[in-house]
Design an enzyme around this catalytic site. Structure first.
Site, short mmCIF file in Angstrom:
data_model
loop_
_atom_site.label_atom_id
_atom_site.label_comp_id
_atom_site.label_asym_id
_atom_site.label_seq_id
_atom_site.Cartn_x
_atom_site.Cartn_y
_atom_site.Cartn_z
CB CYS A 109 36.36 16.19 22.46
SG CYS A 109 35.48 14.79 21.64
CG HIS A 223 39.55 12.82 20.75
ND1 HIS A 223 38.64 12.63 21.51
CD2 HIS A 223 41.33 13.26 20.82
CE1 HIS A 223 39.83 14.14 22.00
NE2 HIS A 223 40.87 14.32 21.90
CG ASP A 238 44.10 15.84 21.54
OD1 ASP A 238 43.24 15.66 22.64
OD2 ASP A 238 44.95 15.09 21.77
#
EC number: 3.4.22.-
Length: 298
Positions: A109, A223, A238
């Site tokens: 991520c 995250h 995202d």
């Protein structure tokens, strides 16, 4: 125990509560202050970056049988939208302008967020398309993530001071041509006043931020997502789900929907949001206002 409905903590989370001051600044702290209050080495804070997860890209239909709290409404309200405790949370995908399926299955991520920031001048569909598995940008994201992990390991072995994750993350951002702030800020997530503070920072026009989501559940990791605001519009990327676009005064509602998605379908409750401002120094977009103005969902 964490209460999903009101975002507050009961007695079992006293250790978490003790890290927040009671002098009116309880919504936001720098990570160095958190380390001092929690008596932890700064390098141990948020060093689990990249442990990402998501449910498949299905609809936002919620199986009430799996929701032990019977959650159908939320009080994670933002005064910018004049929400009340009984107002329903809008499905997250109502805000989505571009999908990003299966890009983050290997937990990259941070790398994906960096690549997204570099491609802001493109359209939403293009920004997501170049991050799909098999593309050069996706491979680049994986390399950046690997570089970040190696840097963190080296910093730990060298017993470097400060947050190892923060230093590693900032290094890969600078190497990418971005200019990250020298400081992060952590916000408690859950109460309307604290969410307002998050919104006020992310909705500053113009601005770009790397944002880390910290979860209540032990071992859940952290995250990383990213946001960009310009011309009264905020875009959130995202790596698990894609890109979302809202008028900047509705960022609070978007975060409520994001929190609901992770809580209900992934069984992960957001406890804190950590922001790092990015000065957009990419040579192809010297002015943040150059990124295309996507049409927000109404």
């Amino acid at each position: 125990m964490y209460n999903r409905v009101d975002g507050e903590y009961a007695h079992t989370e006293q250790a978490e509560e003790s890290s927040w001051p009671a002098d009116g600044s309880e919504c936001a702290q720098t990570l160095t202050e958190i380390a001092r209050l929690e008596s932890l080495a700064p390098g141990e804070l948020f060093d689990r970056m990249g442990l990402c997860f998501s449910k498949p890209h299905t609809s936002d239909a919620i199986d009430d049988s799996s929701n032990t709290s019977g959650l159908s409404t939320s009080s994670l309200s933002s005064s910018s939208e004049l929400s009340v405790a009984t107002s329903p949370v809008r499905p997250l995908f109502d805000y989505r302008t571009a999908e990003l399926p299966q890009a983050n299955v290997s937990g990259i991520c941070v790398g994906l967020a960096a690549e997204w920031l570099l491609d802001l001048p493109s359209s939403a569909s293009s920004r997501m398309g170049v991050l799909l598995p098999g593309t050069e940008n996706h491979r680049s994201a994986a390399r950046r993530q690997e570089q970040s992990e190696k840097l963190k390991t080296q910093l730990k072995e060298d017993k470097a001071e400060g947050s190892h994750n923060f230093q590693a993350k900032s290094t890969i951002l600078r190497d990418a041509g971005l200019e990250p702030s020298a400081e992060e800020t952590r916000y408690r997530f859950g109460t309307s006043s604290c969410i307002d503070k998050i919104v006020n920072e992310l909705a500053q026009d113009p601005s770009v931020h790397l944002v880390s989501l910290k979860f209540v559940q032990p071992g859940a990791g952290t995250h990383t997502i990213a946001t960009a605001t310009s011309n009264g519009t905020t875009i959130l990327s995202d790596p698990n789900y894609g890109e979302f676009t809202v008028p900047s005064d509705r960022v609070g509602g978007l975060f409520k929907s994001l929190a609901e998605r992770y809580s209900t379908l992934n069984k992960r409750d957001i406890s804190a949001v950590v922001t790092q401002r990015i000065r957009y120094g990419h040579p192809n977009a010297t002015d943040l206002a150059l990124f295309p103005r996507a049409e927000p969902h109404r």
